[in-house]
Enzyme design. Structure first.
Site, PDB file in Angstrom:
ATOM      1  N   GLY A  12       0.640  -0.826   0.170  1.00 22.60           N
ATOM      2  CA  GLY A  12      -0.407  -0.341  -0.394  1.00 22.60           C
ATOM      3  C   GLY A  12       0.946   1.598  -0.472  1.00 22.60           C
ATOM      4  O   GLY A  12       2.171   0.667  -0.436  1.00 22.60           O
ATOM      5  N   ASN A  13       0.084   1.920  -0.290  1.00 23.72           N
ATOM      6  CA  ASN A  13       0.749   3.756   0.142  1.00 23.72           C
ATOM      7  C   ASN A  13       0.557   4.803   1.119  1.00 23.72           C
ATOM      8  O   ASN A  13      -0.432   4.494   1.966  1.00 23.72           O
ATOM      9  CB  ASN A  13       1.126   4.191  -1.199  1.00 23.72           C
ATOM     10  CG  ASN A  13      -0.333   4.545  -1.576  1.00 23.72           C
ATOM     11  OD1 ASN A  13      -0.746   5.573  -1.260  1.00 23.72           O
ATOM     12  ND2 ASN A  13      -1.179   3.757  -2.885  1.00 23.72           N
ATOM     13  N   ARG A  14       1.570   5.658   1.524  1.00 27.24           N
ATOM     14  CA  ARG A  14       0.689   6.342   2.718  1.00 27.24           C
ATOM     15  C   ARG A  14      -0.494   7.307   2.429  1.00 27.24           C
ATOM     16  O   ARG A  14      -0.474   8.736   2.988  1.00 27.24           O
ATOM     17  CB  ARG A  14       2.190   7.223   3.078  1.00 27.24           C
ATOM     18  CG  ARG A  14       3.057   6.547   3.798  1.00 27.24           C
ATOM     19  CD  ARG A  14       4.502   7.304   3.497  1.00 27.24           C
ATOM     20  NE  ARG A  14       4.315   8.979   5.180  1.00 27.24           N
ATOM     21  CZ  ARG A  14       5.062   9.831   4.632  1.00 27.24           C
ATOM     22  NH1 ARG A  14       5.422  10.137   3.718  1.00 27.24           N
ATOM     23  NH2 ARG A  14       4.862  11.131   5.448  1.00 27.24           N
ATOM     24  N   SER A  15      -0.717   7.657   1.242  1.00 26.59           N
ATOM     25  CA  SER A  15      -1.398   8.751   0.809  1.00 26.59           C
ATOM     26  C   SER A  15      -3.479   8.498   1.981  1.00 26.59           C
ATOM     27  O   SER A  15      -3.687   7.505   2.214  1.00 26.59           O
ATOM     28  CB  SER A  15      -2.091   8.386  -0.090  1.00 26.59           C
ATOM     29  OG  SER A  15      -3.366   9.198  -0.395  1.00 26.59           O
ATOM     30  N   ALA A  21      -3.934   7.718  -5.154  1.00 30.58           N
ATOM     31  CA  ALA A  21      -2.397   7.058  -5.467  1.00 30.58           C
ATOM     32  C   ALA A  21      -2.393   5.773  -5.476  1.00 30.58           C
ATOM     33  O   ALA A  21      -2.137   5.009  -4.654  1.00 30.58           O
ATOM     34  CB  ALA A  21      -1.394   7.505  -4.474  1.00 30.58           C
TER      35      ALA A  21
END
Ligand code: CTP
Length: 440
Positions: free
Chosen positions: A226-229, A294
């Site tokens: 995943g990512n930090r968005s 994102a």
């Protein structure tokens, strides 16, 4: 917005951390400049912890960076709370014997002062004259509240409560009295220089679909890449569009339910494939498509149907990735006449180019009508922090730049979309084919 919060040495300083917190919660970047006397009431660690910025009182502390000039030039709003009789006198006389008063001489943005002192001091002819002079020069000097003072005494001289100060700040911003930086470049926006006010229903009749959040790519039923968005920028865009009259669909990738705005249709998705499907399903009916999500560029080549187990020999399973489709590029490719496609690009800049250089290359590569290029780092872009954005057209030319909270950036983006639609209308009308209204 970049705010300087000056604090002078009065007992009311104890209420100002609450004001600081509210300003930060509204997305403003705040640098606190206390006077030495103010630190007798509230210490530097409190200001530093709540503002996440260093705190100094003297011009000699930041002599290498000439703080009073640097801070003054960057400021978009100055608030002085409390403003003591002494501070008002020094500001009126142009005395610059500490960082706060020196900075007050370098700022060109609006200044809001909230006096607090004993009634006798407020009513003294010297203070009355200082306040009159400051007001004459355009400083917004609030009248103090009437009420209980330091001890048992009461009368005019009490600092307005933090929530009243927040209201005064909002009113000041709404009056549009903040600095217009349009002379500095291709165009600058902040919350008070938005050309199309949020009260204007200039998106009425438009259907807009906005993706927000960050996609997840599953390795197995419990693990994902995943990512930090946080999804906050997309949420701000959705909220602003709805307020401006648009019919909004928010394609929300893994966004905390408590953040989702009212008054918009939400389609919850998890993976890039689901997000692509939702955007393409919505696209044929949408006037504006915004890719603020994102999107994971890669996903595992295979996902296990059951939880991947550790083995006793300590051998780690290989992780093979394949590239995801570029949703923005495919929306641009399928774009129907008149449809506006907006992309976002989070860039850090590196050895190969600056944030803007990478943004320009991406604008040309993606072909979106507008690409909002964000500078991201440890303290910019992700989460509930201020944002800065350059809006580029499909040729990579900067249309406008904006900064401030994610709401400010959202306003800049919608203003640019409205302008684009109006320009197209004008072009069509000029070519004899239009009726003067946006193609909706
Ligand atoms: N985007 C997309 N599909 C992808 C990747 C990104 O639609 N598979 C969209 C994003 O929503 C954003 C824009 O493309 O609007 C730019 O995203 P970004 O991650 O900055 O660009 P990439 O094309 O992934 O380029 P890179 O990560 O290599 O900088």
């Amino acid at each position: 917005m970049r705010i300087l919060l000056g604090v002078s040495g009065g007992i009311a300083a104890y209420k100002v951390p609450v004001l600081l917190r509210s300003l930060r919660e509204d997305g403003h970047a705040v640098r606190v400049i206390p006077t030495r006397a103010a630190l007798q009431f509230v210490g530097a660690p409190t200001w530093e912890a709540l503002s996440a910025e260093p705190v100094t009182t003297s011009v000699f502390d930041g002599a290498d960076t000439v703080d009073h000039v640097r801070l003054g030039r960057a400021a978009e709003l100055v608030i002085v709370a409390p403003a003591t009789a002494d501070l008002l006198a020094r500001a009126a006389a142009g005395i610059a014997d500490d960082l706060l008063t020196a900075t007050l001489l370098t700022v060109t943005c609006p200044v809001l002062m909230a006096p607090a002192m004993h009634t006798e001091m407020w009513q003294h002819p010297a203070t009355r004259a200082n306040v009159a002079l400051l007001r004459e020069r355009g400083v917004h000097v609030l009248d103090p509240a009437v009420g209980r003072l330091t001890g048992a005494d009461t009368g005019p001289g009490r600092m307005p409560e933090p929530e009243d100060l927040m209201r005064a700040v909002t009113t000041l911003l709404a009056e549009g009295t903040l600095r217009d930086d349009s002379a500095d470049g291709p165009g600058q926006h902040d919350s008070a220089t938005q050309q199309n006010s949020e009260t204007e229903q200039d998106l009425t009749g438009l259907r807009v679909t906005i993706s927000a959040g960050g996609t997840r790519e599953y390795l197995d039923p419990v693990r994902f890449l995943g990512n930090r968005s946080s999804g906050r920028q997309g949420i701000a865009l959705a909220r602003a569009a709805a307020r401006r009259g648009a019919d909004v669909e928010l394609v929300a990738a893994n966004i905390d339910a408590s953040l989702l705005p009212d008054g918009v249709h939400v389609s919850a998705v998890e993976t890039t494939a689901e997000l692509a499907e939702a955007m393409h399903r919505s696209a044929p009916d949408a006037h504006v498509l915004v890719m603020a999500a994102a999107v994971a560029d890669f996903r595992p080549a295979t996902a296990n149907a059951t939880k991947t187990k550790k083995t006793d020999d300590g051998v780690v399973p290989p992780l093979e990735l394949v590239q995801n489709p570029d949703i923005l590029a495919s929306l641009v490719q399928d774009r129907r006449p008149g449809q506006v496609v907006v992309g976002f690009a989070a860039e850090t800049g590196d050895a190969h180019g600056s944030v803007l250089e990478h943004g320009r290359a991406k604008a040309l590569r993606k072909g979106a009508d507008l690409l909002a290029v964000n500078a991201v780092g440890t303290d910019q872009g992700f989460g509930d922090v201020p944002n800065a954005v350059h809006l580029l057209d499909a040729d990579g030319t900067e249309v406008v730049q904006g900064s401030g909270s994610k709401d400010d950036v959202a306003a800049v983006v919608w203003d640019a979309v409205v302008n684009l639609l109006r320009d197209r209308d004008r072009d069509r009308a000029g070519a004899g084919g239009g009726d003067g209204s946006a193609q909706r």
